[in-house]
Scaffold this motif. Structure first.
Motif, mmCIF file in Angstrom:
data_model
loop_
_atom_site.group_PDB
_atom_site.id
_atom_site.type_symbol
_atom_site.label_atom_id
_atom_site.label_comp_id
_atom_site.label_asym_id
_atom_site.label_seq_id
_atom_site.Cartn_x
_atom_site.Cartn_y
_atom_site.Cartn_z
ATOM 1 N N LEU A 85 3.674 -26.610 -14.472
ATOM 2 C CA LEU A 85 3.165 -25.326 -14.955
ATOM 3 C C LEU A 85 3.855 -24.865 -16.233
ATOM 4 C CD1 LEU A 85 2.880 -23.228 -11.667
ATOM 5 C CD2 LEU A 85 0.984 -23.790 -13.196
ATOM 6 N N ILE A 86 3.064 -24.428 -17.201
ATOM 7 C CA ILE A 86 3.635 -23.846 -18.421
ATOM 8 C C ILE A 86 4.251 -22.478 -18.111
ATOM 9 C CG2 ILE A 86 1.492 -22.708 -19.185
ATOM 10 C CD1 ILE A 86 2.392 -23.582 -22.085
ATOM 11 N N ASP A 87 3.774 -21.812 -17.054
ATOM 12 C CA ASP A 87 4.308 -20.496 -16.681
ATOM 13 C C ASP A 87 5.171 -20.581 -15.419
ATOM 14 O OD1 ASP A 87 2.378 -20.946 -14.769
ATOM 15 O OD2 ASP A 87 1.260 -19.095 -15.115
ATOM 16 N N GLY A 88 5.730 -21.768 -15.158
ATOM 17 C CA GLY A 88 6.533 -21.963 -13.958
ATOM 18 C C GLY A 88 7.737 -21.020 -13.920
ATOM 19 N N ASP A 89 7.724 -20.111 -12.986
ATOM 20 C CA ASP A 89 8.786 -19.114 -12.833
ATOM 21 C C ASP A 89 9.267 -19.188 -11.392
ATOM 22 O OD1 ASP A 89 10.221 -16.469 -13.387
ATOM 23 O OD2 ASP A 89 8.882 -15.885 -11.764
ATOM 24 N N LEU A 90 10.579 -19.332 -11.194
ATOM 25 C CA LEU A 90 11.122 -19.515 -9.850
ATOM 26 C C LEU A 90 10.669 -18.414 -8.903
ATOM 27 C CD1 LEU A 90 12.954 -20.808 -7.719
ATOM 28 C CD2 LEU A 90 14.884 -19.566 -8.722
ATOM 29 N N ALA A 91 10.781 -17.161 -9.318
ATOM 30 C CA ALA A 91 10.466 -16.041 -8.429
ATOM 31 C C ALA A 91 8.988 -16.036 -8.042
ATOM 32 C CB ALA A 91 10.848 -14.721 -9.093
ATOM 33 N N ALA A 92 8.108 -16.090 -9.030
ATOM 34 C CA ALA A 92 6.666 -16.003 -8.763
ATOM 35 C C ALA A 92 6.150 -17.245 -8.051
ATOM 36 C CB ALA A 92 5.907 -15.790 -10.071
ATOM 37 N N ASN A 93 6.618 -18.414 -8.465
ATOM 38 C CA ASN A 93 6.149 -19.663 -7.854
ATOM 39 C C ASN A 93 6.606 -19.758 -6.407
ATOM 40 O OD1 ASN A 93 4.799 -22.268 -8.141
ATOM 41 N ND2 ASN A 93 6.828 -23.184 -8.028
ATOM 42 N N ASN A 94 7.884 -19.451 -6.165
ATOM 43 C CA ASN A 94 8.395 -19.467 -4.807
ATOM 44 C C ASN A 94 7.666 -18.432 -3.944
ATOM 45 O OD1 ASN A 94 10.417 -18.200 -2.702
ATOM 46 N ND2 ASN A 94 11.114 -20.291 -3.040
ATOM 47 N N GLY A 95 7.486 -17.227 -4.495
ATOM 48 C CA GLY A 95 6.802 -16.180 -3.743
ATOM 49 C C GLY A 95 5.391 -16.573 -3.376
ATOM 50 N N GLY A 96 4.675 -17.172 -4.322
ATOM 51 C CA GLY A 96 3.299 -17.591 -4.067
ATOM 52 C C GLY A 96 3.201 -18.690 -3.026
#
Length: 458
Positions: A363-374
């Protein structure tokens, strides 16, 4: 006195808390550490790194216009940064180091080892630890968290920092390192950089699209989302700038004329929520489920199934279309992210951490918080997660959100000839149809039941 501004996931000069404070305190020199080994350990996607490096070049130009020199150093691992900064501050006679706080546990450990570091809250709309329930504890569920944010916003919408002034020229003799960008993918056609471009995207979305966001955001064939997540993630845009653009037509006050405006604010607050969760519950940084009881879940982890999912070859068109969009562009529509994640974790009973890692790697927008949360939401292991018995049927989701099959046809051209009824489940009417497309790798009803039993056994 000279101050050092340490840029991380905040590659902009407008509305940057730490940068503004650094420039108010004296002459400023900027610093960036490039850490390829650390990126690899954190599964950062090559397309995301390429995006970051291209924006870094743009940031360097923007800083030069303000007479702020930028030092770029290759320091493979974060644990070596504090020692380098200590040497640098002595060599340049730096008074303080300014930076915007990052919320992951490794980031916090790195920052704790840095001397004379002034940290500012910039990643979120509201400082971490400032949104608390009546027991003064962090929220574990989104809806009451959102309600608390609404109360704050009705009282006061966070404003952006003023533009920084051009400073007198400053001598900086430190040579920057170069990083070979050939090691990373280039997807420049779709993902342009610069703050100007990000603001253009934001303004166009607010003027033309946000009013219908609530109606169109769930349909992957439409351009109904803001496409700003990648810009927010590496800090080309701030969340404050998004909020101020949203409320600009209402003199900066929290007000909604269209349902789409409120729906988009709610999505910004989901991002906010996951950032606060990352800080308040460090276990989600450690590959642990938010719900402790789900540690005992027995995952199937069939490698053949995971391979088919990761290559977009499951025989479930909406899932395969999403995975192929991800592999081709480095981005996936949010509704389809949920469908793909739930199919992997519920129907295939593959550990959510494998999916979380795969998404981060692409993901170009790979973010630990959002990705983990999702992922934890989809797997029913996380905060505010769906009840384990609510399992998306990907065929039903496809019929509802891609009714004419336009999204599927774009990413699975081998099904282009099928009509809008057959395209969602190509083999349902004729199991022996001759198509250049795999048959489903699982029975949706049977695997749903298997998931229910696995969760019930907890």
């Amino acid at each position: 006195m000279t101050q050092l501004m340490w840029f991380r996931q905040d590659l902009r000069i407008q509305d940057n808390s730490a940068l503004w404070h650094a420039t108010q305190a004296g002459q400023c020199i900027a610093f960036v550490a490039l850490s390829p080994k650390q990126w690899q350990q954190h599964n950062d996607a090559p397309i995301k790194i390429d995006f970051y490096l291209r924006q870094l070049e743009s940031l360097k130009d923007s800083l030069a216009q303000k007479n702020i020199p930028l030092i770029i150093k290759k320091i493979d691992e974060w644990q070596d940064i504090p020692h380098y900064l200590e040497q640098l501050t002595k060599e340049l006679d730096i008074e303080h180091i300014y930076a915007n706080a990052e919320l992951g546990i490794h980031e916090q450990q790195r920052d704790q080892a840095v001397k004379n570091l002034k940290l500012f809250q910039d990643r979120t709309l509201f400082p971490v630890k400032s949104i608390r329930n009546k027991s003064n504890e962090p929220y574990k569920v989104f809806t009451p968290f959102k309600k608390a944010c609404y109360e704050r916003l009705h009282h006061d919408v966070p404003s952006c920092y003023p533009s920084i002034e051009k400073q007198a020229k400053i001598d900086c003799h430190i040579q920057s390192d170069a990083l070979d960008q050939k090691d990373y993918q280039h997807k420049q056609a779709h993902w342009n950089v610069t703050e100007e471009h990000a603001h253009q995207l934001l303004n166009t979305f607010i003027q033309d699209d946000v009013k219908d966001y609530n109606k169109e955001r769930d349909f992957p064939a439409y351009a109904g989302t803001s496409q700003l997540s990648a810009y927010l993630n590496i800090g080309i845009l701030s969340a404050r700038q998004c909020l101020n653009a949203l409320f600009a037509p209402y003199d900066g006050q929290m007000h909604f004329k269209h349902d789409g405006e409120q729906t988009w604010l709610d999505e910004l607050l989901w991002r906010e929520f996951y950032q606060h969760v990352l800080y308040d519950f460090p276990k989600v940084s450690k590959h642990l489920p938010f719900k402790d009881e789900t540690k005992k879940l027995k995952w199937e982890n069939n490698e053949k199934d995971f391979k088919a999912w990761s290559e977009g070859q499951t025989g479930i068109p909406i899932v395969d279309a999403g995975m192929r969009q991800l592999l081709s562009t480095g981005w996936m529509h949010n509704r389809v992210r949920m469908i793909c994640a739930m199919f992997l974790t519920k129907n295939l009973l593959v550990d959510w951490r494998k999916g979380e890692q795969f998404f981060m790697q692409h993901l170009i927008d790979g973010d630990l918080a959002a990705n983990n949360g999702g992922w934890q939401w989809s797997a029913s292991t996380g905060t505010d997660s769906v009840p384990y018995f609510r399992i998306f049927n990907p065929i039903t989701q496809s019929e509802r959100f891609d009714p004419k099959g336009d999204y599927i046809k774009k990413w699975i051209p081998e099904l282009k000839q099928l009509d809008e009824k057959q395209i969602h489940d190509p083999y349902s009417k004729n199991a022996n149809a001759h198509l250049d497309y795999p048959k489903p790798i699982c029975d949706l009803k049977k695997t749903r039941q298997r998931a229910l039993e696995a969760f019930k056994s907890l």
